[in-house]
Design a protein around this motif. Structure first.
Motif, mmCIF file in Angstrom:
data_model
loop_
_atom_site.group_PDB
_atom_site.id
_atom_site.type_symbol
_atom_site.label_atom_id
_atom_site.label_comp_id
_atom_site.label_asym_id
_atom_site.label_seq_id
_atom_site.Cartn_x
_atom_site.Cartn_y
_atom_site.Cartn_z
ATOM 1 N N SER A 230 -38.206 37.507 28.014
ATOM 2 C CA SER A 230 -37.354 36.515 27.359
ATOM 3 C C SER A 230 -37.840 36.233 25.947
ATOM 4 C CB SER A 230 -37.328 35.207 28.161
ATOM 5 O OG SER A 230 -38.622 34.612 28.201
ATOM 6 N N TRP A 231 -36.885 35.919 25.086
ATOM 7 C CA TRP A 231 -37.147 35.475 23.724
ATOM 8 C C TRP A 231 -36.428 34.144 23.562
ATOM 9 C CZ3 TRP A 231 -34.514 38.092 18.874
ATOM 10 C CH2 TRP A 231 -34.828 37.340 17.723
ATOM 11 N N THR A 232 -37.201 33.090 23.406
ATOM 12 C CA THR A 232 -36.625 31.747 23.314
ATOM 13 C C THR A 232 -37.137 31.038 22.070
ATOM 14 O OG1 THR A 232 -38.418 30.778 24.635
ATOM 15 C CG2 THR A 232 -36.479 31.565 25.820
ATOM 16 N N THR A 233 -36.421 29.999 21.647
ATOM 17 C CA THR A 233 -36.843 29.200 20.498
ATOM 18 C C THR A 233 -36.663 27.724 20.821
ATOM 19 O OG1 THR A 233 -36.574 28.909 18.102
ATOM 20 C CG2 THR A 233 -34.577 29.281 19.382
ATOM 21 N N HIS A 234 -37.575 26.890 20.286
ATOM 22 C CA HIS A 234 -37.616 25.467 20.637
ATOM 23 C C HIS A 234 -37.937 24.627 19.400
ATOM 24 C CE1 HIS A 234 -38.094 26.909 24.829
ATOM 25 N NE2 HIS A 234 -38.860 27.830 24.257
ATOM 26 N N ALA A 235 -37.236 23.523 19.235
ATOM 27 C CA ALA A 235 -37.540 22.579 18.158
ATOM 28 C C ALA A 235 -37.420 21.164 18.705
ATOM 29 C CB ALA A 235 -36.586 22.774 16.982
ATOM 30 N N ALA A 236 -38.411 20.331 18.436
ATOM 31 C CA ALA A 236 -38.401 18.976 18.998
ATOM 32 C C ALA A 236 -39.096 17.995 18.065
ATOM 33 C CB ALA A 236 -39.084 18.962 20.363
ATOM 34 N N LEU A 237 -38.625 16.764 18.096
ATOM 35 C CA LEU A 237 -39.241 15.655 17.370
ATOM 36 C C LEU A 237 -39.339 14.479 18.332
ATOM 37 C CD1 LEU A 237 -40.242 14.502 14.638
ATOM 38 C CD2 LEU A 237 -37.891 13.716 14.251
ATOM 39 N N ARG A 238 -40.534 13.911 18.465
ATOM 40 C CA ARG A 238 -40.768 12.817 19.400
ATOM 41 C C ARG A 238 -41.044 11.555 18.599
ATOM 42 N NH1 ARG A 238 -44.906 14.379 23.955
ATOM 43 N NH2 ARG A 238 -46.479 13.941 22.379
ATOM 44 N N THR A 239 -40.153 10.601 18.661
ATOM 45 C CA THR A 239 -40.290 9.380 17.865
ATOM 46 C C THR A 239 -39.960 8.165 18.719
ATOM 47 O OG1 THR A 239 -38.006 9.490 17.091
ATOM 48 C CG2 THR A 239 -39.655 10.586 15.749
ATOM 49 N N ASP A 240 -40.958 7.601 19.337
ATOM 50 C CA ASP A 240 -40.805 6.398 20.154
ATOM 51 C C ASP A 240 -41.685 5.313 19.550
ATOM 52 O OD1 ASP A 240 -40.573 4.443 22.041
ATOM 53 O OD2 ASP A 240 -41.635 5.522 23.609
ATOM 54 N N ILE A 241 -41.111 4.488 18.701
ATOM 55 C CA ILE A 241 -41.871 3.444 18.009
ATOM 56 C C ILE A 241 -41.621 2.110 18.698
ATOM 57 C CG2 ILE A 241 -42.234 2.288 15.805
ATOM 58 C CD1 ILE A 241 -41.125 4.751 14.453
ATOM 59 N N PRO A 242 -42.637 1.331 18.983
ATOM 60 C CA PRO A 242 -42.426 0.028 19.605
ATOM 61 C C PRO A 242 -41.454 -0.824 18.782
ATOM 62 C CG PRO A 242 -44.763 0.570 19.555
ATOM 63 C CD PRO A 242 -44.068 1.604 18.734
ATOM 64 N N ASP A 243 -40.445 -1.348 19.450
ATOM 65 C CA ASP A 243 -39.464 -2.163 18.745
ATOM 66 C C ASP A 243 -40.103 -3.373 18.070
ATOM 67 O OD1 ASP A 243 -37.549 -0.403 19.517
ATOM 68 O OD2 ASP A 243 -36.611 -1.702 21.016
ATOM 69 N N ALA A 244 -41.173 -3.897 18.670
ATOM 70 C CA ALA A 244 -41.847 -5.054 18.081
ATOM 71 C C ALA A 244 -42.368 -4.713 16.694
ATOM 72 C CB ALA A 244 -42.983 -5.520 18.980
ATOM 73 N N PHE A 245 -42.940 -3.511 16.549
ATOM 74 C CA PHE A 245 -43.442 -3.126 15.238
ATOM 75 C C PHE A 245 -42.302 -2.860 14.263
ATOM 76 C CE2 PHE A 245 -44.321 0.118 12.117
ATOM 77 C CZ PHE A 245 -45.366 -0.465 11.421
ATOM 78 N N LEU A 246 -41.251 -2.202 14.711
ATOM 79 C CA LEU A 246 -40.137 -1.892 13.816
ATOM 80 C C LEU A 246 -39.470 -3.169 13.309
ATOM 81 C CD1 LEU A 246 -38.598 1.181 15.623
ATOM 82 C CD2 LEU A 246 -39.725 1.155 13.400
ATOM 83 N N ASN A 247 -39.336 -4.138 14.189
ATOM 84 C CA ASN A 247 -38.770 -5.422 13.747
ATOM 85 C C ASN A 247 -39.688 -6.103 12.736
ATOM 86 O OD1 ASN A 247 -36.352 -5.415 15.255
ATOM 87 N ND2 ASN A 247 -37.489 -5.963 17.108
ATOM 88 N N PHE A 248 -41.003 -5.956 12.937
ATOM 89 C CA PHE A 248 -41.944 -6.464 11.934
ATOM 90 C C PHE A 248 -41.762 -5.719 10.616
ATOM 91 C CE2 PHE A 248 -45.793 -4.372 10.242
ATOM 92 C CZ PHE A 248 -46.172 -5.334 9.307
ATOM 93 N N PHE A 249 -41.619 -4.396 10.683
ATOM 94 C CA PHE A 249 -41.524 -3.598 9.466
ATOM 95 C C PHE A 249 -40.244 -3.916 8.698
ATOM 96 C CE2 PHE A 249 -41.686 0.353 6.965
ATOM 97 C CZ PHE A 249 -43.032 0.367 6.644
ATOM 98 N N ILE A 250 -39.151 -4.192 9.427
ATOM 99 C CA ILE A 250 -37.892 -4.568 8.779
ATOM 100 C C ILE A 250 -38.066 -5.865 8.000
ATOM 101 C CG2 ILE A 250 -35.529 -5.372 9.217
ATOM 102 C CD1 ILE A 250 -35.463 -3.405 11.586
ATOM 103 N N ASN A 251 -38.825 -6.792 8.562
ATOM 104 C CA ASN A 251 -39.023 -8.104 7.940
ATOM 105 C C ASN A 251 -40.438 -8.256 7.389
ATOM 106 O OD1 ASN A 251 -36.374 -9.331 8.862
ATOM 107 N ND2 ASN A 251 -37.264 -8.763 10.832
ATOM 108 N N ALA A 252 -40.988 -7.191 6.828
ATOM 109 C CA ALA A 252 -42.388 -7.183 6.406
ATOM 110 C C ALA A 252 -42.692 -8.238 5.361
ATOM 111 C CB ALA A 252 -42.764 -5.796 5.884
#
Length: 468
Positions: free
Chosen positions: A136-158
């Motif tokens: 078999s010849w296969t190809t794979h691409a992935a991005l893993r981005t799970d950021i705690p919502d608590a931090f993202l809400n802090f970053f929005i209102n930094a």
């Protein structure tokens, strides 16, 4: 990669809903609760349980060639070309106040995590008296981005948060990888009998891995802020490694399967292997087992990355920010925490190693048959053994039921399942058919419950095979 985005990504732990590796090439198992190690058979078992690559009885050759092949994707709502390009290509490395809010919103609720998998070529052939060989010849691409919502809400209102509160985040993970695999798999039945243990099969695979791009955040990281007199004190500690081919274009990141995934250029290379075994028990008069067990460890190996290899390190950096400063001064202060970027000769990462163990029960033989379909039930436990995207961050337990109605013109298949992982769960479903015993088509999704969400994930596993 621009520093402003990397500073944000210091806070990323791994997404549990990004699908893993070869799972998209086995839609029947995908729809049956992700029970890959026993439900997968033939080409669909490559990369999942090599001992089960032997096709169904009566078939000696199965071929899959793009576009009549297998492919799949699992994309969060923010996984789009415009969103990814806008994040990875901030003008001049600077981040404006609107940029900071926009990027944070894109990353809330794991919305930017996703993966795409394509099968370019696969051949499965039964060698009389020797076993089964598959390539078999296969190809794979992935991005893993799970950021705690608590931090993202802090970053929005930094602007206000930095000056009023104290908090600390550590142990976060970020991983993105794009690579192709060229795999040779062999399986053999060690014995066959009518006894209690009717069959034992073993299998193994060797693979050459060609890497196109990688970015990863070391788990030993920390982001902390503390309100002080007339300002804020910030401390950061992290290391980010990255590599990519010379023709990689961050302004045109593929977000659906296309020939852009097929490239001759390499950012790195490596070798790997899979091992697996399966056993059948309680055969009936026709030799059909009543119970099957299977286990495997896949993607044992590593990739050494050498093209455009860099390492950005912020080694316990500290910065005090005055409360009287402007937004521009705030961004300049954050930029001072960017650490040191170094071009290095190479670095090595693991392949996305996985462990699987499962069991499958023949419901017809157990007296629990379903109308119209010959049916089976399966259960599987999966665990990641590596710290890269494609290897599960948290163990997963899946359960599913699959059934098939046999017909010489058009056999029909259906699957339904359920899985639990890290306190979250979802439903799976799949359907398929085999036409004239030669053409098989199967499609499945592992996010049935998400289809009705306001910001739904999109998941699809599709396989088309020609068999003789």
């Amino acid at each position: 990669m621009r520093f402003a985005f990397l500073l944000l990504l210091v806070t990323i732990p791994a997404s549990i809903f990004a699908q893993e590796g070869y799972e998209h090439f086995s839609p029947i198992a995908h729809g049956a609760g992700k029970t890959y190690v026993t439900t997968s058979q033939g080409l669909s078992a490559i990369g999942l349980n090599p001992s089960r690559i032997t096709p169904e009885a009566g078939t000696s050759l199965v071929v899959s060639v793009f576009p009549v092949s297998g492919f799949g994707f699992d994309k969060g709502p923010s996984w789009s070309g415009d969103s990814l390009a806008s994040v990875f290509n901030l003008n001049g490395g600077n981040i404006s106040n609107p940029d900071r809010k926009r990027i944070s919103n894109l990353l809330l609720n794991e919305k930017m995590s996703g993966r795409i998998d394509g099968e370019i070529l696969a051949i499965d052939y039964v060698v009389p008296q020797l076993g089964t060989l598959a390539f078999s010849w296969t190809t794979h691409a992935a991005l893993r981005t799970d950021i705690p919502d608590a931090f993202l809400n802090f970053f929005i209102n930094a602007e206000s948060q930095l000056l009023q509160y104290t908090n600390s985040y550590s142990g976060f993970d970020f991983s993105g990888m794009w690579y192709s695999e060229y795999t040779l798999t062999y399986a053999r039945e060690m014995f066959h009998s009518k006894d209690f243990l009717s069959s034992l099969k073993i299998g193994g695979a060797i693979k050459y891995v060609s890497g196109t791009g990688y970015i990863g955040l070391d788990k030993n990281n920390r982001f902390a802020y503390k309100a002080i007199s007339n300002g804020t004190s910030i401390d950061v500690n992290y290391k980010v490694q990255s590599a990519y081919t010379n023709d990689f274009d961050p302004k045109n990141i593929p977000t659906s399967f296309s020939f852009k995934f097929i490239t001759n250029n390499q950012a790195g290379s490596g070798v790997g292997m899979d091992i697996g075994a399966s056993a059948d028990f309680f055969p009936n008069s026709d030799g059909i087992p009543g119970l099957s067990l299977g286990t495997s460890i896949s993607d044992i190996g590593s990739i050494t990355w050498s093209s455009n290899a860099t390492e950005r390190v912020a080694n316990n950096l500290h910065r005090d920010i005055k409360s009287s400063g402007t937004i521009s001064e705030l961004n300049d202060s954050l930029k001072a925490l960017s650490g040191i970027l170094t071009h290095i000769s190479s670095f090595t990462t693991s392949l996305p190693t996985m462990f699987r163990f499962g069991a499958m029960l023949n419901l017809d033989q157990a007296g629990m048959s379903l109308p119209f379909f010959a049916s089976k039930a399966a259960i599987e436990y999966d665990a990641g053994l590596a710290d890269v995207v494609g290897s599960l961050s948290h163990p997963r337990l899946g359960f599913g039921i699959s059934g098939e109605h046999y017909n010489s013109v058009a056999s029909l298949r259906a699957e339904i399942g359920y899985y639990v992982q890290h306190g979250q769960s979802d439903l799976t479903i799949g359907v398929g058919t085999t036409l004239f015993n030669h053409i098989s088509v199967d499609v499945a999704t592992a996010h049935l419950g998400d289809l009705f969400a306001s910001e739904a994930r999109t998941d699809l596993a599709l396989a088309l095979r020609v068999q003789f």
